[in-house]
Scaffold this active site. Structure first.
Site, PDB file in Angstrom:
ATOM      1  N   ASP A  36      34.041  25.093  37.632  1.00 20.73           N
ATOM      2  CA  ASP A  36      33.000  26.019  38.189  1.00 20.73           C
ATOM      3  C   ASP A  36      31.904  25.060  39.074  1.00 20.73           C
ATOM      4  OD1 ASP A  36      31.947  28.906  37.174  1.00 20.73           O
ATOM      5  OD2 ASP A  36      30.193  27.766  38.268  1.00 20.73           O
ATOM      6  N   TYR A 154      33.879  41.118  51.810  1.00 24.86           N
ATOM      7  CA  TYR A 154      34.574  40.922  50.867  1.00 24.86           C
ATOM      8  C   TYR A 154      35.936  41.535  50.679  1.00 24.86           C
ATOM      9  CZ  TYR A 154      35.018  41.271  45.549  1.00 24.86           C
ATOM     10  OH  TYR A 154      35.428  41.415  44.315  1.00 24.86           O
TER      11      TYR A 154
END
Length: 247
Positions: A36, A154
């Site tokens: 991450d 997106y």
């Protein structure tokens, strides 16, 4: 257990869908590299799980939109566990922009993480998997790529992931590497928290099964695609959306 001793790298592991997938695989005996960009969220995830899971988890802070960072994350994984059996590309970002008013910076960031980041992770993982003669690559797209119901950057990024999967699945099949994409519908994750409540309700109303997805719904499909039960499946985009849209 189904994933005993598998080495699995999962991006976007600090929260939401990625965090649930880390938990699912580690509890099933896998050795997990949790990746991450947010070191604090990542540390919290790993600290929570290391006390009770069957496999091992290591935390790797990386920016998947940068090729050097991706290479380092995969090298760290192989150095620790000796191989890489599965990569699950969960990390993604979004922002609420109308097409006309989308700033260049927002377009670059969403495409850079969701599409370029997935490409970089696939490419670097495939190099390791080719040397092993096996591997499973699992990408995460979105039902927005099918319906167009979402910001243009997106939708475009997630449609690109589906096309990427089809292409590289053909190219990598002869190396024993399978590549598939999960295409979730609206799912209870922190990303959804930024969407207005009335929009969320409209999404639920459009789902024939009458509910939003949960992260565990996605984790279970990832588990199937990561193991030998799906050994003759590659190049597929698998919708997990409660019947909201079809591929």
């Amino acid at each position: 257990m189904k994933h005993q001793n598998q080495v699995v790298l999962i991006t976007g592991a600090g929260q939401g869908m990625g965090q649930s997938i880390v938990r699912h695989f580690a509890d099933a005996g896998a050795n997990v590299a949790a990746v991450d960009i947010n070191p604090q969220a990542l540390a919290a995830t790993v600290d929570e799980l290391n006390g009770w899971i069957e496999g091992q988890i290591i935390a790797i802070t990386a920016n998947i939109s940068q090729s050097d960072s991706v290479r380092d994350a995969i090298a760290t994984t192989v150095e620790k566990f000796g191989r890489l059996d599965v990569i699950i590309n969960v990390a993604g970002v979004g922002s609420i922009d109308t097409f006309i008013d989308t700033p260049d910076a927002h377009w670059d960031k969403v495409i850079g993480v969701n599409l370029t980041g997935t490409f970089l992770c696939c490419r670097e993982a495939a190099k390791v998997m080719q040397s092993q003669g096996s591997g499973s690559i699992i990408n995460i797209s979105s039902t927005a790529a099918l319906t167009g119901e979402g910001p243009s950057h997106y939708c475009a990024s997630k449609a690109g992931v589906m096309g990427l999967t089809r292409s590289i699945a053909r190219e990598l099949a002869s190396s024993g590497i399978r590549v598939n994409t999960i295409v979730p519908g609206p799912t209870n994750t922190p990303m959804m928290a930024d969407i207005p409540e009335e929009w969320t309700q409209q999404m639920i109303d459009a789902i024939p099964l009458g509910r939003m997805g949960e992260s565990d719904d996605i984790a279970k499909v990832a588990s199937f695609l990561a193991c030998d039960d799906s050994g003759f499946i590659t190049g597929q985009n698998i919708a997990v959306n409660g019947g909201m849209a079809f591929i």
